[in-house]
Structure formats: structure tokens, C-alpha cells
Design a protein around this motif. Structure first.
Motif, PDB file in Angstrom:
ATOM      1  N   UNK A 108       0.777  -1.260  -0.048  1.00 47.49           N
ATOM      2  CA  UNK A 108       0.248  -0.193  -0.114  1.00 47.49           C
ATOM      3  C   UNK A 108       0.888   1.403   0.011  1.00 47.49           C
ATOM      4  N   UNK A 109       1.751   1.303   0.602  1.00 48.10           N
ATOM      5  CA  UNK A 109       2.911   2.253   0.711  1.00 48.10           C
ATOM      6  C   UNK A 109       3.526   2.531  -0.369  1.00 48.10           C
ATOM      7  N   UNK A 110       3.936   1.495  -1.335  1.00 47.03           N
ATOM      8  CA  UNK A 110       4.445   1.739  -2.558  1.00 47.03           C
ATOM      9  C   UNK A 110       3.294   2.250  -3.514  1.00 47.03           C
ATOM     10  N   UNK A 111       1.969   1.598  -3.392  1.00 46.44           N
ATOM     11  CA  UNK A 111       1.057   2.082  -4.187  1.00 46.44           C
ATOM     12  C   UNK A 111       0.751   3.805  -4.060  1.00 46.44           C
ATOM     13  N   UNK A 112       0.827   4.182  -2.625  1.00 44.54           N
ATOM     14  CA  UNK A 112       0.310   5.514  -2.582  1.00 44.54           C
ATOM     15  C   UNK A 112       1.824   6.374  -3.080  1.00 44.54           C
ATOM     16  N   UNK A 113       2.746   5.759  -2.939  1.00 47.17           N
ATOM     17  CA  UNK A 113       4.011   6.404  -3.255  1.00 47.17           C
ATOM     18  C   UNK A 113       3.902   6.787  -4.867  1.00 47.17           C
ATOM     19  N   UNK A 114       3.524   5.691  -5.570  1.00 45.03           N
ATOM     20  CA  UNK A 114       3.289   5.488  -7.128  1.00 45.03           C
ATOM     21  C   UNK A 114       2.514   6.433  -7.554  1.00 45.03           C
ATOM     22  N   UNK A 115       1.296   6.663  -6.638  1.00 42.87           N
ATOM     23  CA  UNK A 115       0.188   7.460  -7.370  1.00 42.87           C
ATOM     24  C   UNK A 115       0.812   8.940  -6.880  1.00 42.87           C
ATOM     25  N   UNK A 116       1.158   9.194  -6.019  1.00 36.75           N
ATOM     26  CA  UNK A 116       1.865  10.583  -5.651  1.00 36.75           C
ATOM     27  C   UNK A 116       2.858  10.937  -6.800  1.00 36.75           C
ATOM     28  N   UNK A 117       3.658  10.185  -7.075  1.00 38.12           N
ATOM     29  CA  UNK A 117       4.934  10.398  -8.142  1.00 38.12           C
ATOM     30  C   UNK A 117       4.077  10.691  -9.340  1.00 38.12           C
ATOM     31  N   UNK A 118       2.980   9.818  -9.583  1.00 44.62           N
ATOM     32  CA  UNK A 118       2.290   9.839 -10.934  1.00 44.62           C
ATOM     33  C   UNK A 118       1.662  11.272 -11.065  1.00 44.62           C
ATOM     34  N   UNK A 119       1.040  11.668  -9.985  1.00 46.01           N
ATOM     35  CA  UNK A 119       0.528  13.090  -9.946  1.00 46.01           C
ATOM     36  C   UNK A 119       1.438  14.032  -9.903  1.00 46.01           C
ATOM     37  N   UNK A 120       2.542  13.888  -9.502  1.00 49.20           N
ATOM     38  CA  UNK A 120       3.517  14.930  -9.648  1.00 49.20           C
ATOM     39  C   UNK A 120       3.938  15.062 -10.804  1.00 49.20           C
ATOM     40  N   UNK A 185       3.012  23.211 -23.792  1.00 44.79           N
ATOM     41  CA  UNK A 185       4.072  21.959 -23.666  1.00 44.79           C
ATOM     42  C   UNK A 185       4.301  21.716 -22.117  1.00 44.79           C
ATOM     43  N   UNK A 186       4.484  22.655 -21.423  1.00 48.22           N
ATOM     44  CA  UNK A 186       4.937  22.544 -19.950  1.00 48.22           C
ATOM     45  C   UNK A 186       3.789  21.984 -19.189  1.00 48.22           C
ATOM     46  N   UNK A 187       2.484  22.216 -19.715  1.00 47.76           N
ATOM     47  CA  UNK A 187       1.200  21.459 -19.039  1.00 47.76           C
ATOM     48  C   UNK A 187       1.072  19.961 -19.270  1.00 47.76           C
ATOM     49  N   UNK A 188       1.597  19.777 -20.474  1.00 47.05           N
ATOM     50  CA  UNK A 188       1.274  18.290 -21.051  1.00 47.05           C
ATOM     51  C   UNK A 188       2.581  17.201 -21.206  1.00 47.05           C
ATOM     52  N   UNK A 189       3.751  18.009 -20.855  1.00 44.10           N
ATOM     53  CA  UNK A 189       5.005  17.355 -20.687  1.00 44.10           C
ATOM     54  C   UNK A 189       5.139  16.583 -19.224  1.00 44.10           C
ATOM     55  N   UNK A 190       5.643  15.341 -19.248  1.00 41.34           N
ATOM     56  CA  UNK A 190       6.033  14.577 -18.084  1.00 41.34           C
ATOM     57  C   UNK A 190       6.831  15.175 -17.330  1.00 41.34           C
ATOM     58  N   UNK A 191       6.681  16.045 -16.358  1.00 38.13           N
ATOM     59  CA  UNK A 191       7.841  16.706 -15.524  1.00 38.13           C
ATOM     60  C   UNK A 191       7.513  16.943 -14.016  1.00 38.13           C
ATOM     61  N   UNK A 192       8.619  17.201 -13.428  1.00 38.11           N
ATOM     62  CA  UNK A 192       8.354  17.212 -11.891  1.00 38.11           C
ATOM     63  C   UNK A 192       7.408  18.468 -11.590  1.00 38.11           C
TER      64      UNK A 192
END
Length: 262
Positions: A108-120, A185-192
Motif C-alpha cells: 500500500x505504501x508503494x502504491x500510494x507513493x507511485x500514485x503521488x509520483x504519477x500525479x507529480x 508544452x509545460x502543461x502536457x509534458x511529464x515533468x516534476x
């Protein structure tokens, strides 16, 4: 009559069998009872290993029973004893359950971390960013909705014609189009997320400078057309504008404007 003759003996036989069954007495063997108690729930009591040796160890039943299994009374074979197989199985089940819960928590921790990183990082969900929704979306709205006619809102027809004819409008539209493409481009690119917010901040500063320059161009175009019209009126009226020596450009412009009021 024949049926009655058959039924009555059958009924009598069943009644007799029931009476015999009710008179059966349950016989129990204490040795078997002791063994059942030992194996299930009670203490592995060596005193209850019957038959016992008896007086001077002369009980032949003891030797016939336990001489073949001398170590049996010394070994606790209860399934629920401290070291019994059932107790070990229960302990193993509890340990496996704890391990499973630890693995589940880690997953669950890995899943939450992955979701957070995906959103970021994911550009597909950048529109849901709270900072974009609360601030940058409103600030960039004119840029995202900009077009040719809206850029000339509030200007006079002569100023519009002058800006269009001189290419100033094309320059402004090209700059806004380029800036809008960079913003998209800044909105659609996968970026931190931090880098994305910094990009928003920089482009917002550029957009504000561009808007300020465009407003300045419109004001200067209006002033230039006004001065040109005044100069034409002065030429047509035949009045000469004398420029005293040592006058500044602003003073000269004030003199021209004062002549236009006459």
C-alpha cells in the motif's frame, strides 16, 4: 384380517427392540478416557498412565502395555501442548498473518507513493493541480484565449489600421502564439511538479512583459497618429511652428499640442 395378523407382530417386535435399546448401559474404559484426556486438552500426567506397575511392580498388565513403549509416558504428544504440532501450526499461521499484513502495508505504501509520483510528474493530470486552478489558470486565461480582434480591443479604428499595417499586430500575435505553445508544452509534458510551477512562473513573467510592451505600442501608435494629424493640420493652416533653440523634445511636443487646440 391377514394384514392385521402381519402388522401386530411387527409392531410388537419394534416395541421390544426399543425397550432393549433403552436398557443399554454405556460402558467406559478409564484407560481409554485417560488417553483421550491426555491427547486433547489435559496435562500429560504420567501418574495416569494406567495400568500402573502395582505393588512391587508385579502388575503384569503394566508390563504387557508399557514395556513395549517405554518412552511413551515421558514424551508429551498432545497436539495443543507447548511444543505440539497444533500449537506450532497456530503460531505459524499467526506469523504468516503478521508477515502478510506487513507485505500488504508495504504494498500500500508503494502504491500510494507511485500514485503521488504519477500525479507529480504526469502531464495528463496537470490541469488538476491546485496552484494551477487557483492562480495560474486565471492569469493565463487571456493568453490561452487570445486572438487577433481581442488584441485590439479598446483601440480606435485608426490605431487598429496603423498597427495592422505596420506589422505590430502580427508581431504580437506571433509572440503570444509562441508563448501559448510553450505553456501548453509545460502543461502536457511529464515533468516534476516543482519544475512545472517554475516554468509557469517564468512564462507568466514573460507574458506580463509582452502585454506591457503591447500596451506601450498601442499608446505610442495613438500618440504618433495624433502628432501626425496635428502636423497635417498645421501645414494646411499655413502656420509655422518655430522651435526656439535649446528646447527639449517634450517641450516641442507640448508646443505642437498647444497649437492643435487653437
Amino acid at each position: 384380517m391377514k394384514i392385521h395378523l402381519i402388522l401386530w407382530p411387527a409392531i410388537a417386535l419394534l416395541s421390544l427392540m426399543q425397550a432393549v435399546a433403552q436398557n443399554v448401559k454405556r460402558q467406559t474404559d478409564k484407560h481409554i478416557v485417560h488417553q483421550q484426556e491426555r491427547m486433547v486438552f489435559k496435562q500429560w500426567d504420567r501418574k495416569k498412565f494406567t495400568p500402573t506397575k502395582g505393588f512391587l511392580g508385579l502388575n503384569y498388565q503394566y508390563w504387557l502395555t508399557w514395556a513395549w513403549h517405554p518412552n511413551y509416558p515421558k514424551t508429551d504428544l498432545r497436539p495443543l501442548s507447548a511444543s505440539g504440532p497444533q500449537t506450532q501450526r497456530l503460531l505459524l499461521v499467526a506469523a504468516m498473518k503478521n508477515t502478510e499484513e506487513a507485505y500488504k502495508k508495504h504494498a500500500d505504501t508503494l502504491r500510494n507513493t507511485a500514485l503521488t509520483e504519477t500525479v507529480n510528474y504526469a502531464g495528463a493530470v496537470s490541469a488538476t493541480d491546485p496552484l494551477w486552478q487557483l492562480y495560474y489558470k486565471h492569469e493565463f486565461h487571456p493568453l490561452l484565449q487570445s486572438n487577433g480582434p481581442s488584441a485590439l480591443d479598446g483601440t480606435e479604428p485608426t490605431v487598429r489600421d496603423y498597427l495592422t499595417r505596420t506589422g505590430a499586430l502580427d508581431w504580437y500575435l506571433e509572440e503570444t502564439r509562441t508563448l501559448a505553445e510553450r505553456l501548453e508544452g509545460a502543461r502536457t509534458t511529464n515533468l516534476d511538479r516543482g519544475s512545472r510551477i517554475i516554468a509557469y512562473h517564468r512564462m507568466l513573467d514573460e507574458y506580463r512583459k509582452l502585454s506591457s510592451m503591447w500596451e506601450t505600442k498601442k499608446q505610442r501608435a495613438k500618440l504618433y497618429l495624433s502628432l501626425t494629424k496635428t502636423n497635417e493640420n498645421v501645414r494646411q493652416s499655413g502656420q509655422a511652428v518655430t522651435v526656439p533653440p535649446g528646447r527639449t523634445d517634450s517641450q516641442i511636443a507640448d508646443d505642437v499640442l498647444s497649437k492643435s487646440k487653437l
